[in-house]
Design a protein around this motif. Structure first.
Motif, PDB file in Angstrom:
ATOM      1  N   ARG A  69       0.868  -1.189   0.000  1.00 54.91           N
ATOM      2  CA  ARG A  69       0.000   0.000   0.000  1.00 54.91           C
ATOM      3  C   ARG A  69       0.896   1.228   0.000  1.00 54.91           C
ATOM      4  NH1 ARG A  69      -2.293   4.250  -0.099  1.00 54.91           N
ATOM      5  NH2 ARG A  69      -4.146   4.830   1.113  1.00 54.91           N
ATOM      6  N   LEU A  70       0.829   2.007  -1.099  1.00 54.28           N
ATOM      7  CA  LEU A  70       1.660   3.212  -1.225  1.00 54.28           C
ATOM      8  C   LEU A  70       1.038   4.352  -0.413  1.00 54.28           C
ATOM      9  CD1 LEU A  70       2.160   2.833  -5.064  1.00 54.28           C
ATOM     10  CD2 LEU A  70       3.994   2.629  -3.380  1.00 54.28           C
ATOM     11  N   GLY A  71       0.932   4.150   0.878  1.00 54.61           N
ATOM     12  CA  GLY A  71       0.289   5.089   1.792  1.00 54.61           C
ATOM     13  C   GLY A  71      -0.031   4.312   3.052  1.00 54.61           C
ATOM     14  N   VAL A  72      -0.887   4.887   3.903  1.00 53.83           N
ATOM     15  CA  VAL A  72      -1.149   4.203   5.172  1.00 53.83           C
ATOM     16  C   VAL A  72      -2.606   3.807   5.394  1.00 53.83           C
ATOM     17  CG1 VAL A  72       0.852   5.161   6.356  1.00 53.83           C
ATOM     18  CG2 VAL A  72      -1.303   6.422   6.400  1.00 53.83           C
ATOM     19  N   GLY A  73      -3.546   4.517   4.778  1.00 55.81           N
ATOM     20  CA  GLY A  73      -4.967   4.192   4.976  1.00 55.81           C
ATOM     21  C   GLY A  73      -5.273   2.827   4.365  1.00 55.81           C
ATOM     22  N   LEU A  74      -6.061   2.020   5.067  1.00 57.89           N
ATOM     23  CA  LEU A  74      -6.307   0.648   4.591  1.00 57.89           C
ATOM     24  C   LEU A  74      -7.782   0.389   4.299  1.00 57.89           C
ATOM     25  CD1 LEU A  74      -3.893  -1.251   7.014  1.00 57.89           C
ATOM     26  CD2 LEU A  74      -3.507  -0.641   4.617  1.00 57.89           C
ATOM     27  N   ASP A  75      -8.592   1.460   4.204  1.00 55.97           N
ATOM     28  CA  ASP A  75     -10.026   1.252   4.042  1.00 55.97           C
ATOM     29  C   ASP A  75     -10.411   0.720   2.665  1.00 55.97           C
ATOM     30  OD1 ASP A  75      -8.939   3.946   4.118  1.00 55.97           O
ATOM     31  OD2 ASP A  75     -10.821   4.589   3.236  1.00 55.97           O
ATOM     32  N   ASN A  76      -9.478   0.742   1.705  1.00 54.33           N
ATOM     33  CA  ASN A  76      -9.781   0.162   0.381  1.00 54.33           C
ATOM     34  C   ASN A  76      -9.351  -1.307   0.296  1.00 54.33           C
ATOM     35  OD1 ASN A  76      -7.106   1.292   0.552  1.00 54.33           O
ATOM     36  ND2 ASN A  76      -6.827   0.904  -1.620  1.00 54.33           N
ATOM     37  N   ILE A  77      -8.897  -1.858   1.416  1.00 50.70           N
ATOM     38  CA  ILE A  77      -8.400  -3.235   1.400  1.00 50.70           C
ATOM     39  C   ILE A  77      -9.220  -4.074   2.384  1.00 50.70           C
ATOM     40  CG2 ILE A  77      -6.376  -4.703   1.850  1.00 50.70           C
ATOM     41  CD1 ILE A  77      -4.639  -2.257   1.101  1.00 50.70           C
ATOM     42  N   ASP A  78      -9.754  -5.198   1.909  1.00 48.28           N
ATOM     43  CA  ASP A  78     -10.506  -6.102   2.789  1.00 48.28           C
ATOM     44  C   ASP A  78      -9.485  -6.908   3.600  1.00 48.28           C
ATOM     45  OD1 ASP A  78     -11.945  -8.162   3.965  1.00 48.28           O
ATOM     46  OD2 ASP A  78     -13.389  -8.264   2.330  1.00 48.28           O
ATOM     47  N   LEU A  79      -9.190  -6.393   4.807  1.00 54.08           N
ATOM     48  CA  LEU A  79      -8.119  -6.985   5.612  1.00 54.08           C
ATOM     49  C   LEU A  79      -8.456  -8.407   6.053  1.00 54.08           C
ATOM     50  CD1 LEU A  79      -7.197  -3.883   7.810  1.00 54.08           C
ATOM     51  CD2 LEU A  79      -5.989  -4.753   5.798  1.00 54.08           C
ATOM     52  N   ALA A  80      -9.732  -8.646   6.390  1.00 59.33           N
ATOM     53  CA  ALA A  80     -10.119  -9.986   6.836  1.00 59.33           C
ATOM     54  C   ALA A  80      -9.938 -10.984   5.692  1.00 59.33           C
ATOM     55  CB  ALA A  80     -11.562  -9.974   7.323  1.00 59.33           C
ATOM     56  N   ALA A  81     -10.349 -10.587   4.480  1.00 62.70           N
ATOM     57  CA  ALA A  81     -10.218 -11.485   3.330  1.00 62.70           C
ATOM     58  C   ALA A  81      -8.745 -11.751   3.021  1.00 62.70           C
ATOM     59  CB  ALA A  81     -10.933 -10.892   2.113  1.00 62.70           C
TER      60      ALA A  81
END
Ligand SMILES: O=C(O)[C@H](O)COP(=O)(O)O
Length: 307
Positions: A69-81
């Protein structure tokens, strides 16, 4: 194979391509539907904040080991999946901190100073000295909602300008040394005393519309608000009303409920001279792009070299 679906500093792309097959395809950020068909054989996927890393995308990516992730926000990534699929998610923690901290502090100074909106009037012959006579930042209080790494760096920068700081973050223990220079306050206390309020929380069910009409109503009418965190944290309609009615003195928004702005959002924000809008660049400078890209290229090469 490495697939990069959003912009990345060229030197880092070249460094990766020298070691492993690499597809640099930043146009895919605006063609989400085309990405699954490109995932066969991809072991590392590199994204910014537009590419949606969904369960469906992961299902089309049997060889995927890492999402960079070229940044820090992770809301566009389904972390559980990702976790279920055994895919490591690697954000560029720290690499754009300075950019965001500078964005917040400079916007605080610009908004409090209230001196940079006079060009059109001056060119028309006016000389609005009284209207342009604003406030210094020194001695004023910056309130930080969320006190993670970026907010801490912002506090340090604000201290160097003579500002006082307070913060609200239930995840930082009350006996943490972080509270030695920044006062640990409730949101209500912050709204009552802060001249500048800056958001540093992720978008979650708990933070969606945290800044709503009620919160804005508790802020001082000479306070200014800065959002370089995530769009949905602020109720945009309530903010536009507060700015129009003098409920607060000004705002700077770098992030929005929908990016790019919808026509409806643009209409809400039109004709608000006390509102600064920027296109999600608080964390993106030429300098941070180099650092962020180098960090993700390093992590990618490490991951792919491990076998
Ligand atoms: O989450 C972040 O780091 C910032 O929003 C910047 O993200 P971007 O580099 O993907 O724009």
């Amino acid at each position: 194979m490495i697939l990069v679906t959003e912009f990345m500093d060229e030197a880092s792309v070249v460094r990766m391509a020298d070691a492993f097959p690499t597809q640099y395809a930043p146009e895919l950020a605006d063609a989400q539907g085309d990405i699954p068909a490109r995932m066969a054989g991809v072991r590392v996927l590199i994204v910014r904040n537009r590419t949606q890393v969904t369960r469906a995308l992961l299902a089309a990516a049997p060889d995927l080991q890492m999402v960079g992730r070229l940044g820090v926000g992770l809301d566009n990534i389904d972390l559980a999946a990702c976790k279920e699929a055994g895919v490591a998610v690697c954000p560029a923690v720290g690499a754009n901190t300075l950019s965001v901290a500078e964005y917040v502090v400079t916007n605080a100074a610009i908004l409090l100073r209230n001196a940079y909106q006079a060009k059109a009037q001056m060119l028309a012959g006016a000389w609005p000295r009284a209207a342009c006579s604003g406030r210094e930042v020194a001695g004023r209080t910056l309130g930080l909602i969320g006190f993670g790494e970026i907010a801490q760096a912002t506090a340090d920068m604000a201290h160097n300008l003579g500002m006082r700081t307070c913060a609200h973050d239930p995840f930082v223990p009350s006996d943490s040394p972080l509270w030695s220079k920044t006062k640990n306050v409730s949101l209500e206390d912050m709204y009552a005393c802060a001249d500048v309020i800056s958001l540093h929380v992720p978008l979650t069910d708990g933070t969606r519309h945290l800044i709503n009409a009620e919160a804005l109503g508790q802020m001082r009418d000479d306070a200014v608000l800065i959002n370089a965190a995530r769009g949905g944290v602020v109720d945009e309609a309530a903010l536009a009303d507060a700015l129009r009615q003098g409920g607060i003195a000004g705002a700077a928004l770098d992030v929005f409920e929908t990016e790019p702005l919808t026509a409806k959002a643009a209409a809400k924000f039109a004709e608000l001279p006390n509102l600064i809008l920027t296109p999600h660049i608080a964390g993106v400078t030429q300098d941070s792009n180099v650092r962020v890209s180098e960090m993700i290229a390093d992590l990618t090469l490490k991951t792919l070299s491990q076998e």
